[in-house]
Motif scaffolding. Structure first.
Motif, PDB file in Angstrom:
ATOM      1  N   SER A  23     132.906  37.603  68.127  1.00 59.64           N
ATOM      2  CA  SER A  23     132.546  36.860  69.339  1.00 59.64           C
ATOM      3  C   SER A  23     132.148  37.839  70.440  1.00 59.64           C
ATOM      4  O   SER A  23     132.099  39.052  70.233  1.00 59.64           O
ATOM      5  N   GLY A  24     131.871  37.288  71.611  1.00 63.31           N
ATOM      6  CA  GLY A  24     131.457  38.133  72.720  1.00 63.31           C
ATOM      7  C   GLY A  24     129.991  38.506  72.632  1.00 63.31           C
ATOM      8  O   GLY A  24     129.227  37.944  71.844  1.00 63.31           O
ATOM      9  N   ASN A  35     127.808  35.011  62.883  1.00 60.37           N
ATOM     10  CA  ASN A  35     129.003  35.253  63.676  1.00 60.37           C
ATOM     11  C   ASN A  35     129.041  34.249  64.822  1.00 60.37           C
ATOM     12  O   ASN A  35     128.436  33.182  64.739  1.00 60.37           O
ATOM     13  N   LYS A  36     129.755  34.583  65.896  1.00 59.72           N
ATOM     14  CA  LYS A  36     129.864  33.690  67.062  1.00 59.72           C
ATOM     15  C   LYS A  36     129.462  34.442  68.326  1.00 59.72           C
ATOM     16  O   LYS A  36     130.035  34.231  69.399  1.00 59.72           O
ATOM     17  N   LEU A  37     128.467  35.291  68.211  1.00 59.44           N
ATOM     18  CA  LEU A  37     128.033  36.121  69.323  1.00 59.44           C
ATOM     19  C   LEU A  37     127.310  35.281  70.367  1.00 59.44           C
ATOM     20  O   LEU A  37     126.581  34.340  70.034  1.00 59.44           O
ATOM     21  N   ILE A  38     127.511  35.632  71.634  1.00 59.82           N
ATOM     22  CA  ILE A  38     126.917  34.876  72.744  1.00 59.82           C
ATOM     23  C   ILE A  38     126.143  35.831  73.651  1.00 59.82           C
ATOM     24  O   ILE A  38     126.130  37.033  73.444  1.00 59.82           O
ATOM     25  N   SER A  97     121.456  33.499  73.576  1.00 58.30           N
ATOM     26  CA  SER A  97     120.645  32.674  74.473  1.00 58.30           C
ATOM     27  C   SER A  97     119.720  33.555  75.306  1.00 58.30           C
ATOM     28  O   SER A  97     119.673  34.775  75.141  1.00 58.30           O
ATOM     29  N   GLY A  98     118.976  32.915  76.209  1.00 56.58           N
ATOM     30  CA  GLY A  98     118.047  33.633  77.066  1.00 56.58           C
ATOM     31  C   GLY A  98     116.749  33.965  76.352  1.00 56.58           C
ATOM     32  O   GLY A  98     116.443  33.439  75.282  1.00 56.58           O
TER      33      GLY A  98
END
Length: 520
Positions: A175-176, A196-199, A223-224
């Protein structure tokens, strides 16, 4: 658990679709060095310290439950412990335990194996956080922790691994945000962070990875905008952005279309296919330097009405509203069975003959047996083509399969790319085939099972993927089969070669983690 196949072809790319270029992916061979330098005690100087580190790693990952833990915790030299390799001074340089039923966690102390160059733990059930101490492994070249259960953030300290060429963390629960420090890994060729759970946004620092050939970010919550700095990645051959939350558009094309192939049919038409290019809305086709079509919207084209015995050299550009890419590499095709001389001339052009290390007499009027690397029989038919370690580049033309008297084909140690032509299965007299040490990709053609006279096949050190064809079981004369250093999946077919046959795999990307198996 089967490892993910990263090289599936996909359709047209939208913002949330997969870009798939066939990757000419570089995979390094594992070191197999044995500790020879001894001190008076009979053990390598560094043995005691690193032995304790490995013992702690064994306990932390439930070593007693591993699929294979041969010699672990014994008094035998460390290079006899399963999955461990050492250098001549006895320092651990390689720890490969992929798909070996490891669980538990990685202890911080693993970061003290300062000589470690390869750390491969993919396909296990390891959980917890990736320890920041791995950033101390400054000699690390390959780090693969994919397909586990790691949680938490990607350590910023991984940006200290300035020798790293391969980093794969896909298939975890990380994450992160993606650390900006990864942009300091300027030798990196593969970066896999998918599933994964990357943001957050993709850091613009990744645009500094000028050697990157593959970037896999699919299946996260990124995102972005996609940063424009990625346009600096001129060596990039594969990008996967699918399954995120990106906004905006991708207004550029990274490079020319990949994997252009040309196949001749019935002496008067040639079928062309190529891979989808990022952002392309149309393709412009050239034949012998002349534009023949400018409105193709599909990745295939049938060139009809050609003259017999005509040679065509195709290239293609990908275009959108912002312009066109550079020309793709040239691919040649003939519309009629050609003479040995014509076939070799086409091979010369397809493999960048003017830049060969030695091209003595090629393309002149001298007999073919005076052309460097060529041997013929008493009637002048080509029986040997040995151009190993000769700086060949480009692709192997399918017409090479028309040299039907060929007994030896050795193109090892060059920089050939693309796929192995299925037409090589027509070389019914072939006894030795060596294509090792190139950048060949795709699957092993089923047609190679037709080479019933074959005694030696070496495809070691390429980027081949998929399964090993069952048809190779027909090669009853086969004595040696080398496939190490590819991305082949095993279950092995039932080969019927002689008792002396051995097959060598690199444990990475082999479903059965078996590096040295006697065939039946």
């Amino acid at each position: 658990m089967m490892r993910k196949n990263f090289f599936e072809l996909n359709g047209a790319l939208t913002l949330k679709a997969v870009l798939s270029f066939t990757i000419v992916l570089w995979l390094m061979n594992g070191f197999v060095l044995h500790a020879k330098k001894k001190v008076d005690s009979g053990k390598p100087m560094n043995d005691s310290f690193e032995r304790k580190i490995l013992e702690e790693f064994y306990d932390a990952t439930n070593g007693a439950e591993w699929k294979n833990n041969t010699n672990w915790l014994s008094n035998k030299p460390l290079n006899e412990w399963y999955g461990v390799a050492t250098d001549v001074d006895g320092r651990v340089i390689n720890l490969q335990l992929g798909e070996n039923k490891l669980s538990g966690y990685i202890p911080d102390v693993l970061g003290n194996l300062k000589g470690l160059a390869i750390l491969i733990l993919w396909g296990n059930e390891i959980s917890g956080e990736i320890p920041g101490s791995l950033g101390n492994l400054v000699n690390l070249v390959e780090l693969d922790l994919s397909d586990n259960g790691f949680t938490g953030e990607i350590p910023r300290s991984l940006g200290n691994l300035i020798k790293l060429e391969w980093l794969d963390l896909w298939g975890n629960q990380l994450s992160g945000e993606i650390p900006r420090s990864l942009g300091d890994l300027t030798k990196l060729e593969w970066l896999g962070l998918s599933s994964n759970k990357l943001i957050g946004e993709v850091p613009s620092s990744l645009g500094k990875l000028l050697n990157l050939r593959a970037l896999d970010l699919n299946g996260n919550k990124l995102s972005g905008d996609v940063p424009s700095s990625l346009n600096n990645l001129t060596k990039l051959e594969w990008l996967d952005l699918w399954g995120n939350q990106f906004t905006g558009s991708i207004p550029f094309i990274f490079k020319a279309p990949n994997n252009l192939t040309a196949t001749a049919y019935n002496r008067s038409q040639i079928d062309l296919t190529w891979d989808e290019a990022l952002g392309a809305t149309k393709y412009v086709l050239f034949d012998n330097g002349i534009q023949i079509a400018d409105n193709i919207t599909r990745t295939s084209y049938l060139h009809r009405g050609l003259m017999e015995k005509s040679v065509h050299r195709y290239a293609i550009k990908a275009c959108n509203a912002g312009g066109c890419s550079d020309l793709s590499p040239v691919v040649s095709a003939m519309t009629k069975h050609a003479s040995n001389r014509e076939i070799l001339e086409e091979f010369y052009h397809a493999t960048n003959g003017p830049e060969w290390a030695n091209n003595t007499n090629w393309l002149n009027d001298k007999p073919l047996n005076e052309w460097f690397g060529v041997g013929v029989d008493v009637v002048g038919q080509v029986t040997r083509l040995d151009l190993s370690d000769n700086k060949l580049r480009g692709t192997i033309p399918s017409s090479l399969g028309d040299l039907t008297e060929l007994e030896k084909l050795d193109l090892g140690g060059n920089k050939l790319r693309g796929t192995i032509p299925g037409s090589l299965g027509n070389l019914s007299n072939l006894k030795r085939l060596d294509l090792s040490g190139n950048d060949l990709s795709g699957s092993i053609p089923n047609s190679l099972g037709n080479l019933t006279m074959l005694e030696w096949m070496d495809l070691n050190g390429n980027k081949l993927s998929g399964t090993i064809p069952r048809s190779l079981g027909n090669l009853t004369m086969l004595e040696v089969l080398h496939l190490k250093g590819n991305k082949l999946n095993v279950k092995m077919p039932e080969l019927k070669g002689k008792d002396a046959v051995r097959i060598f795999f690199k444990s990475i990307d082999i479903m059965e983690n078996d590096a040295n198996r006697q065939l039946k």
